[in-house]
Design an enzyme around this catalytic site. Structure first.
Site, PDB file in Angstrom:
ATOM      1  N   ARG A  21      12.787  -0.010   6.060  1.00 51.54           N
ATOM      2  CA  ARG A  21      13.808  -0.576   6.947  1.00 51.54           C
ATOM      3  C   ARG A  21      15.081  -0.946   6.190  1.00 51.54           C
ATOM      4  NH1 ARG A  21      10.312  -5.254   9.689  1.00 51.54           N
ATOM      5  NH2 ARG A  21       9.633  -5.329   7.528  1.00 51.54           N
ATOM      6  N   LYS A  79     -14.938  -3.927   9.192  1.00 56.75           N
ATOM      7  CA  LYS A  79     -15.234  -4.705   7.981  1.00 56.75           C
ATOM      8  C   LYS A  79     -14.264  -5.863   7.801  1.00 56.75           C
ATOM      9  CE  LYS A  79     -11.649  -3.033   5.500  1.00 56.75           C
ATOM     10  NZ  LYS A  79     -10.633  -3.784   4.731  1.00 56.75           N
ATOM     11  N   PHE A 129       0.825  -1.208   0.000  1.00 58.63           N
ATOM     12  CA  PHE A 129       0.000   0.000   0.000  1.00 58.63           C
ATOM     13  C   PHE A 129       0.863   1.264   0.000  1.00 58.63           C
ATOM     14  CE2 PHE A 129      -3.242   3.010   1.595  1.00 58.63           C
ATOM     15  CZ  PHE A 129      -4.253   2.715   0.696  1.00 58.63           C
TER      16      PHE A 129
END
Length: 335
Positions: free
Chosen positions: A52, A200, A32
């Site tokens: 990272r 959800k 994302f």
């Protein structure tokens, strides 16, 4: 570790930002986070990914969760956050259950932080904007709604909710974060947007269980519909506005997540329902959220049979068939 509270500095941010290009930092180079970076990069904004392992990502310009996608050289890649200033926007594409710990160690000083994760913290029973408030203390918002990272990365049309209590903040975020294919709609109900996106995921697990166990589309539709009733009942009790839950961050996200195998939560439930080993390499936000919500439902004396059943499956206290039979044979009553 002590929390580091900072004073809100929004006015200063936007007074300066309007004179030049606003810098956007994205913490988290998962699917994302990278998808957002790709979408925003097309608007010619100054985009930086925080990861990272910046050396590897700078060299490969690829992540395994978005096969075929190449991160353009115009997107900066860094490993730490100290260069973030009050003039910048920070997007937090960090899994919810890891967000608090991440922000406690955060070194930057963003003018505004936008949560791009969904869930309720299992330890504290709070959502992402409250976590931001309790850690880095700057103005917060949440970006949520029906979306898959792969669609955003491909430039496919996607509509999301940007929610913050301060309308002027939300309006400016709309301007800075919307693109030709990523359209943001404003809400001043961040709690409703958070709860819609979090709850959800639990219902998606239940729908996956149903389909994996072979109960069929009609049974899934029943679970989805009754699950939405549970979401409304629970979220409004905690202060969410009903109109928010009927929008993109509630019903819209619910329908997408409960009907597509691209959904990690749905796929997790499907695997368990089909007696297969679920893929635990991906973050399944619905697991921790279900346990947190069940705890809160007891506090508020709310009946949440679907959510309770998902927790029973997660904890292994009942079989899939027993749980689904119990849900689908509940006492007859009014709609």
């Amino acid at each position: 570790m002590a929390f580091r509270l900072k004073s809100p500095c929004f006015v200063k941010v936007w007074e300066k930002g309007e004179k030049g290009m606003t810098k956007i930092f994205i913490s988290g180079a998962g699917a994302f986070g990278v998808a957002l970076a790709l979408s925003l990069e097309k608007t010619q904004k100054n985009i930086t990914l925080i990861t990272r392992d910046p050396k590897t990502l700078s060299r490969t310009r690829r992540i395994t969760k978005l096969p075929g996608v190449i991160i353009p050289q115009s997107i900066n890649i860094i490993g730490e956050s100290s260069s973030i200033t009050e003039d910048d926007i920070l997007l937090l594409a960090i899994p919810l259950q890891k967000l608090s710990l991440y922000l406690q160690a955060f070194k930057g000083n963003p003018g505004i932080a936008v949560a791009c994760c969904k869930g309720i913290d299992l330890k504290t029973n709070i959502g992402p904007t409250e976590i931001i408030k309790n850690t880095i203390g700057c103005t917060s918002a949440i970006l949520t709604g029906p979306s898959f990272a792969s669609d955003i990365a491909k430039g496919l049309p996607t509509a999301l909710t940007i929610a913050t209590k301060e309308r002027s903040v939300g309006t400016r975020l709309q301007t800075n974060l919307s693109t030709d294919t990523l359209r943001l709609y404003l809400s001043t109900d961040p709690q409703g947007a958070e709860l819609g996106g979090a709850l959800k995921n639990i219902i998606a697990i239940a729908c996956g269980l149903c389909m994996g166990a072979g109960y069929g589309e009609s049974a899934r539709s029943a679970l989805l519909t009754r699950g939405f009733s549970e979401i409304l009942r629970f979220a409004t009790q905690l202060g969410a506005e009903q109109k928010t839950l009927y929008g993109l961050s509630g019903l819209g996200d619910l329908v997408l997540t409960c009907t597509s195998p691209q959904s990690r939560n749905y796929s997790y439930g499907f695997s368990i329902g089909a007696s297969k080993e679920p893929n635990m390499e991906d973050t399944i936000e619905g697991i921790g959220t279900a346990q947190a919500v069940l705890s809160l439902s007891k506090k508020y004396n709310l009946e949440v049979p679907i959510i309770r059943s998902v927790v029973d499956i997660i904890e292994g206290s009942q079989s899939v068939d027993d749980v689904l039979q119990r849900l689908l044979k509940r006492p007859l009553g009014e709609e």
